[in-house]
Design an enzyme around this catalytic site. Structure first.
Site, PDB file in Angstrom:
ATOM      1  N   ASP A 128       0.828  -1.209   0.000  1.00  0.00           N
ATOM      2  CA  ASP A 128       0.000   0.000   0.000  1.00  0.00           C
ATOM      3  C   ASP A 128       0.861   1.257   0.000  1.00  0.00           C
ATOM      4  OD1 ASP A 128       0.730  -0.764   2.687  1.00  0.00           O
ATOM      5  OD2 ASP A 128      -0.677   0.714   3.459  1.00  0.00           O
ATOM      6  N   GLU A 164       0.004  -1.282   5.717  1.00  0.00           N
ATOM      7  CA  GLU A 164       1.093  -0.885   6.595  1.00  0.00           C
ATOM      8  C   GLU A 164       1.015   0.595   6.911  1.00  0.00           C
ATOM      9  OE1 GLU A 164       5.082   0.684   7.684  1.00  0.00           O
ATOM     10  OE2 GLU A 164       3.831   1.196   5.956  1.00  0.00           O
TER      11      GLU A 164
END
Length: 381
Positions: free
Chosen positions: A73, A135
């Site tokens: 991400d 994350e």
């Protein structure tokens, strides 16, 4: 540098994997790539089915070996003055631009580019690959993978997380606790203020107490970190409807970034005790008043022994003898809690991460590929 790295990075950057979006298209791409390399993989989806971790393993049976880990991400580009397309690769002046180029799709591209070489000859220990989600919003997604590793008989012994460190080995970072405090007061016309319970005023009391608690945290210091103490700050606050209405609701978010060996449970316990002290006066005016504390995200700090063999090996593989700590957090502490010794080393700099026109230099990617080549030779001895 290998055209394979450039092409893979271009493919990875083209996926908008902002944390609010699905990462499945990127996971599909990586999984198919692994399959073409003869590597089986397993997904760990989230509850919604919109995101997934991907885990793969190659080499001999049994436990041990090295895991290469990175998150898929990226942070949003909203409101940032980009001069290049954020979700495409732009090559200029020895740099590759694009959202996530430094944090951390550059590392992922290097891992994928190096994979055929790892698969071409027998390894004396397993190579593990971990690709995680979410994350950037508190190391949330990787936890299902961590839970699997905790129970697995063949979990890796070592892990390299490829966050951008300018290819300098990192052995430690702080942990983080993010929380939300919601204050429920009692609204009334501001001409009759004593008949209400001002949620903003009570939030201000709580924030003042947090400031005091943050000062106490700062008393414990560790010069290996910058700043060398735990920090506490309030980042957002919302409350009130109009100036002539005593505000009924107020909400603020705060975070503690703490030294790895400093517990923060006591800080929250003390804040909870203070809320209990405030409630009687609030409820004397209106019984429905209240204060709630909610954990938004939390991950532990990382502190791997910089004198261990793994640290020495990584320094050799990365051709950088200096080990240090970083200010930002990673999934490293979670892997360490699962019994996997973890260090951080990857291409690019966090000075470019999260900013408009984010980039990673070709030189950094070349150094990463060299590190992976050194690791492969070590695993094939």
């Amino acid at each position: 540098m290998s055209e394979r790295v450039r092409d893979l990075l271009a493919r990875l950057l083209a996926f908008d994997t902002t944390s609010r979006e699905s990462n499945l298209a990127l996971i599909d791409f990586i999984q198919h790539y692994l399959t073409d390399c003869g590597v089986e993989s397993r997904r760990f989806p989230d509850d919604s089915g919109r995101k997934a971790n991907l885990y793969a393993r190659l080499g001999p049976a049994g436990g041990g070996g090295v895991m290469l880990s990175g998150h898929t991400d990226v942070v949003p580009v909203d409101g940032q003055p980009w001069t290049v397309p954020p979700f495409a690769l732009t090559q200029r002046d020895g740099r590759y631009y694009g959202r996530g180029s430094a944090d951390m799709k550059g590392f992922l591209a290097c891992v994928l580019a190096a994979l055929p070489d790892f698969a071409a000859q027998p390894l004396r220990m397993p190579l593990h690959l971990a690709f995680s989600y979410d994350e950037e919003v508190g190391c949330l997604g990787v936890r299902s993978l961590v839970a699997h590793l905790q129970q697995a008989a063949d979990k890796p012994a070592l892990c390299i997380i490829g966050e951008p460190t300018e290819m300098k080995p990192v052995y430690g970072h702080k942990g983080k606790l993010a929380m939300r405090c919601s204050v429920r007061g009692h609204a009334c016309h501001s001409a009759y203020t004593p008949q209400g319970v001002n949620a903003i005023e009570y939030a201000a009391k709580l924030i003042a107490r947090l400031t005091e608690l943050g000062g106490r945290l700062a008393a414990t210091q560790d010069p290996r970190f910058d700043p060398p103490y735990s920090t506490l700050q309030v980042g957002t606050i919302q409350g009130g409807a109009a100036l002539n209405i005593v505000p009924q609701d107020c909400r603020f978010d705060f975070e503690i970034r703490h030294l790895p060996e400093v517990p923060v449970a006591g800080v929250i316990d003390e804040l909870q005790r203070y809320t209990d002290e405030l409630l009687p006066a609030m409820r004397q005016v209106a019984a429905g008043c209240g204060i709630t504390l909610q954990t938004l995200s939390q991950y532990p700090g990382l502190l791997t022994d910089p004198q261990c063999d793994f640290a020495r090996w990584l320094a050799q593989w990365s051709s950088s003898e200096t080990l240090s700590t970083v200010a930002f957090g990673t999934e490293g502490g979670l892997f360490a809690e699962a019994g996997v010794a973890t260090l951080i080393c990857g291409p690019g700099s966090m000075e470019q991460g999260h900013k408009p026109d984010e980039y990673v230099s070709v030189e950094q990617l070349e150094r990463c590929m060299q590190m992976l080549a050194n690791l492969r030779r070590w695993m094939q001895r």
